[in-house]
Design a protein around this motif. Structure first.
Motif, PDB file in Angstrom:
ATOM      1  N   LYS A 106     -94.581  13.724  31.214  1.00  0.00           N
ATOM      2  CA  LYS A 106     -94.306  15.164  31.119  1.00  0.00           C
ATOM      3  C   LYS A 106     -92.819  15.375  31.348  1.00  0.00           C
ATOM      4  N   TYR A 147     -95.627  17.425  26.929  1.00  0.00           N
ATOM      5  CA  TYR A 147     -96.397  16.215  27.214  1.00  0.00           C
ATOM      6  C   TYR A 147     -96.196  15.205  26.084  1.00  0.00           C
ATOM      7  N   VAL A 201    -104.060  16.482  31.264  1.00  0.00           N
ATOM      8  CA  VAL A 201    -103.393  17.062  30.096  1.00  0.00           C
ATOM      9  C   VAL A 201    -103.848  18.512  29.955  1.00  0.00           C
ATOM     10  N   ASP A 261     -93.633  22.849  29.851  1.00  0.00           N
ATOM     11  CA  ASP A 261     -93.822  21.417  29.997  1.00  0.00           C
ATOM     12  C   ASP A 261     -94.123  20.811  28.628  1.00  0.00           C
TER      13      ASP A 261
END
Length: 240
Positions: A22, A34, A111, A32
């Motif tokens: 992240k 990922y 996630v 954020d």
């Protein structure tokens, strides 16, 4: 202030070391991002999800009827699966992935889309090789119902029909093996596949040896790293 980079998890897998990371890039806003890496190769990023979502929307738009049973090959960060579940006609969704670690990220909600998938009772994770299950119609994708047929199969694993996540996957892209997979579709069912490249005429010709209708879509999206548009493709095929 949140850290600019964090490695959430890294585990060995049959394909090599796979890691979930992240990061924050202030130039791209307060969010954020990922990422998934396999070894030193970037597999996916939450910055670029338009084509993964289009795999579901374009594929399912070609399916007729209600109470649909759908297979997604390749879980990734979950964007194809979540986009599919937005279609209210779906009665069940099987998400097939060969890497137990990736399924674990979603089950543990490491996630962002894990919670959505876990809370939707239509969704079920299947640990296994999509390609092995696709070419074994007697067993098929559903471990609880051997030989079951589906209304759509949506595939996002390899980079393209000619660039493979694993070299062993190359054998799938033949008339014989695509036809074995097509046995697991109901009449009029749809096979759709994502590719990072523009449509390839040779692959379209191969698909036409199995399916009654083949349509290629180019999906464009803004790429801030390049300061312009990037493209992926989605092939949509209809079984006779």
């Amino acid at each position: 202030m949140p850290p600019l980079f964090e490695e959430i998890d890294s585990q060995s897998s049959p394909l090599g070391q796979i890691s979930l990371r992240k990061r924050r890039m202030p130039a791209f806003g307060d969010r954020d991002i990922y990422e998934v890496k396999l070894g030193e190769e970037f597999l996916m990023s939450s910055m670029f999800v338009e084509a993964e979502e289009a795999l579901s929307t374009l594929g399912l738009a070609a399916v007729q009827g209600d109470d649909l049973s759908v297979v997604v090959g390749g879980l990734g960060l979950g964007y194809t699966a979540v986009a599919a579940l937005k279609d209210e006609r779906i009665a069940e969704l099987l998400v097939v992935d060969a890497i137990e670690t990736v399924i674990g990220w979603h089950r543990k909600e490491q996630v962002p889309l894990g919670k959505i998938l876990n809370e939707d009772t239509r969704n079920r994770y299947v640990l296994g090789s999509f390609f092995d299950l696709a070419t074994d119609p007697e067993q098929g994708f559903d471990p609880d119902s051997a030989g079951k047929q589906f209304d759509a199969i949506l595939l996002d694993i390899d980079h393209s029909p000619t660039e493979y996540l694993n070299s062993a996957n190359a054998s799938f892209y033949t008339t014989e093996n695509l036809a074995l997979m097509a046995q697991q579709l109901n009449p009029g069912g749809v096979f759709a596949m994502w590719s990072q490249n523009l449509p390839e005429a040779q692959f379209e010709a191969l698909l036409n040896t199995v399916f009654a209708q083949v349509t290629s879509h180019v999906v464009s999206f803004y790429n801030p790293f390049q300061g312009g548009e990037s493209t992926n493709s989605v092939y949509v095929c209809v079984k006779p």
